[in-house]
Design a protein around this motif. Structure first.
Motif, PDB file in Angstrom:
ATOM      1  N   LEU A 122      41.839 -16.372 -33.479  1.00 10.47           N
ATOM      2  CA  LEU A 122      42.859 -16.513 -32.411  1.00 10.47           C
ATOM      3  C   LEU A 122      43.486 -14.947 -32.034  1.00 10.47           C
ATOM      4  N   PHE A 123      43.673 -14.042 -32.836  1.00  7.36           N
ATOM      5  CA  PHE A 123      44.231 -12.806 -32.632  1.00  7.36           C
ATOM      6  C   PHE A 123      43.032 -12.107 -31.772  1.00  7.36           C
ATOM      7  N   ASN A 124      41.763 -12.235 -31.994  1.00  4.47           N
ATOM      8  CA  ASN A 124      40.846 -11.822 -31.159  1.00  4.47           C
ATOM      9  C   ASN A 124      40.889 -12.107 -29.806  1.00  4.47           C
ATOM     10  N   GLU A 125      40.859 -13.375 -29.579  1.00  3.83           N
ATOM     11  CA  GLU A 125      41.189 -14.215 -28.293  1.00  3.83           C
ATOM     12  C   GLU A 125      42.343 -13.386 -27.734  1.00  3.83           C
ATOM     13  N   ILE A 126      43.556 -13.431 -28.342  1.00  3.36           N
ATOM     14  CA  ILE A 126      44.796 -12.894 -27.656  1.00  3.36           C
ATOM     15  C   ILE A 126      44.696 -11.449 -27.246  1.00  3.36           C
ATOM     16  N   MET A 127      44.064 -10.667 -28.186  1.00  3.47           N
ATOM     17  CA  MET A 127      44.120  -9.190 -28.007  1.00  3.47           C
ATOM     18  C   MET A 127      42.788  -8.679 -26.892  1.00  3.47           C
ATOM     19  N   ASN A 128      41.848  -9.703 -26.989  1.00  2.00           N
ATOM     20  CA  ASN A 128      40.699  -9.471 -26.230  1.00  2.00           C
ATOM     21  C   ASN A 128      40.280  -7.761 -26.199  1.00  2.00           C
ATOM     22  N   GLU A 129      40.256  -7.582 -27.666  1.00  2.00           N
ATOM     23  CA  GLU A 129      40.083  -6.179 -27.898  1.00  2.00           C
ATOM     24  C   GLU A 129      38.524  -6.004 -28.307  1.00  2.00           C
ATOM     25  N   ASP A 130      38.138  -4.748 -27.886  1.00  2.00           N
ATOM     26  CA  ASP A 130      36.644  -4.575 -28.043  1.00  2.00           C
ATOM     27  C   ASP A 130      36.366  -3.805 -29.343  1.00  2.00           C
ATOM     28  N   THR A 131      37.653  -3.282 -30.166  1.00  2.00           N
ATOM     29  CA  THR A 131      37.442  -2.447 -31.454  1.00  2.00           C
ATOM     30  C   THR A 131      37.263  -3.588 -32.382  1.00  2.00           C
ATOM     31  N   PRO A 132      36.128  -3.699 -33.216  1.00  2.00           N
ATOM     32  CA  PRO A 132      36.087  -4.652 -34.066  1.00  2.00           C
ATOM     33  C   PRO A 132      36.955  -4.291 -35.223  1.00  2.00           C
ATOM     34  N   GLY A 133      37.430  -5.302 -35.793  1.00  2.00           N
ATOM     35  CA  GLY A 133      38.199  -5.212 -37.168  1.00  2.00           C
ATOM     36  C   GLY A 133      39.681  -5.415 -36.832  1.00  2.00           C
ATOM     37  N   VAL A 134      40.140  -5.414 -35.776  1.00  2.00           N
ATOM     38  CA  VAL A 134      41.487  -5.126 -35.313  1.00  2.00           C
ATOM     39  C   VAL A 134      42.142  -6.555 -35.656  1.00  2.00           C
ATOM     40  N   GLU A 135      41.455  -7.473 -35.252  1.00  2.00           N
ATOM     41  CA  GLU A 135      41.729  -8.848 -35.610  1.00  2.00           C
ATOM     42  C   GLU A 135      41.994  -9.304 -36.824  1.00  2.00           C
ATOM     43  N   VAL A 136      41.174  -8.681 -37.737  1.00  2.00           N
ATOM     44  CA  VAL A 136      41.234  -8.740 -39.293  1.00  2.00           C
ATOM     45  C   VAL A 136      42.537  -8.167 -39.599  1.00  2.00           C
ATOM     46  N   LEU A 137      42.833  -7.055 -39.356  1.00  2.00           N
ATOM     47  CA  LEU A 137      44.088  -6.257 -39.795  1.00  2.00           C
ATOM     48  C   LEU A 137      45.329  -6.957 -39.275  1.00  2.00           C
ATOM     49  N   LEU A 138      45.363  -7.702 -38.061  1.00  2.00           N
ATOM     50  CA  LEU A 138      46.497  -8.396 -37.627  1.00  2.00           C
ATOM     51  C   LEU A 138      46.579  -9.650 -38.406  1.00  2.00           C
ATOM     52  N   SER A 139      45.499 -10.452 -38.753  1.00  2.00           N
ATOM     53  CA  SER A 139      45.586 -11.419 -39.713  1.00  2.00           C
ATOM     54  C   SER A 139      46.127 -11.264 -40.921  1.00  2.00           C
ATOM     55  N   SER A 140      45.604 -10.004 -41.393  1.00  2.00           N
ATOM     56  CA  SER A 140      46.001  -9.494 -42.814  1.00  2.00           C
ATOM     57  C   SER A 140      47.477  -9.163 -42.966  1.00  2.00           C
ATOM     58  N   LEU A 141      47.978  -8.872 -41.785  1.00  2.00           N
ATOM     59  CA  LEU A 141      49.685  -8.398 -41.711  1.00  2.00           C
ATOM     60  C   LEU A 141      50.495  -9.847 -41.865  1.00  2.00           C
TER      61      LEU A 141
END
Length: 169
Positions: A122-141
């Motif tokens: 979900l965070f990957n969809e929201i952020m639409n970020e091309d940098t791999p791994g950002v969504e995992v960091l956000l989920s971890s937070l």
């Protein structure tokens, strides 16, 4: 009908409801299948009949809870125009929902079933970020804030720490 959607009042539904409570507050390691079956009013044989083993039961519970939480988070994200506001709102709603549903331990522990991290998706969809791994960091937070609650921090203090951090983003 999907096999993980139980018929109301059935043994499978009763097992799932008790398993959500048990895994939600105790986590995978501390849940005892025999005690869970006894609390539910079924035999361990019935529990194994419906779910195969403890890990399969956990997998169904974890996925169900993540779907419930991410559904609320997605709705919160949709009311904002920009991705950063959507992220912040969804994170707070996800935290609140996990505390309200009493599943903060379940969502803060490593997923032994190796399900896909639906919060990260979900965070990957929201952020639409091309940098791999950002969504995992956000989920971890988010999961770290829930871990604070699981470790005894008041939900309000853990939420304030989460808000402090996401305001820095």
């Amino acid at each position: 009908m999907k096999s993980n959607i139980p018929i109301p009042g059935s043994a499978r539904e009763k097992i799932l409801q008790e398993a959500i409570k048990a895994f939600g507050t105790q986590g995978y390691e501390k849940v005892n299948v025999q005690h869970l079956a006894k609390t539910t009013g079924v035999t361990t044989g019935a529990l194994y009949h419906h779910f195969g083993n403890k890990l399969e039961l956990y997998k169904v519970v974890r996925e169900e809870i993540e779907r419930r939480i991410t559904s609320r988070m997605e709705a919160a994200a949709e009311v904002h125009e920009d991705s950063l506001s959507s992220l912040k709102s969804s994170m707070i709603i996800g935290f609140n929902a996990a505390v309200k549903l009493n599943v903060y331990t379940l969502l803060s522990e490593p997923d032994v079933s190796l399900n896909q991290d639906l919060i990260a998706v979900l965070f990957n969809e929201i952020m639409n970020e091309d940098t791999p791994g950002v969504e995992v960091l956000l989920s971890s937070l988010l999961r770290a804030a829930l871990k604070n609650v699981s470790n005894g921090m008041s939900p309000e203090d853990a939420k304030q720490a989460l808000i402090w951090f996401i305001e820095k983003i």
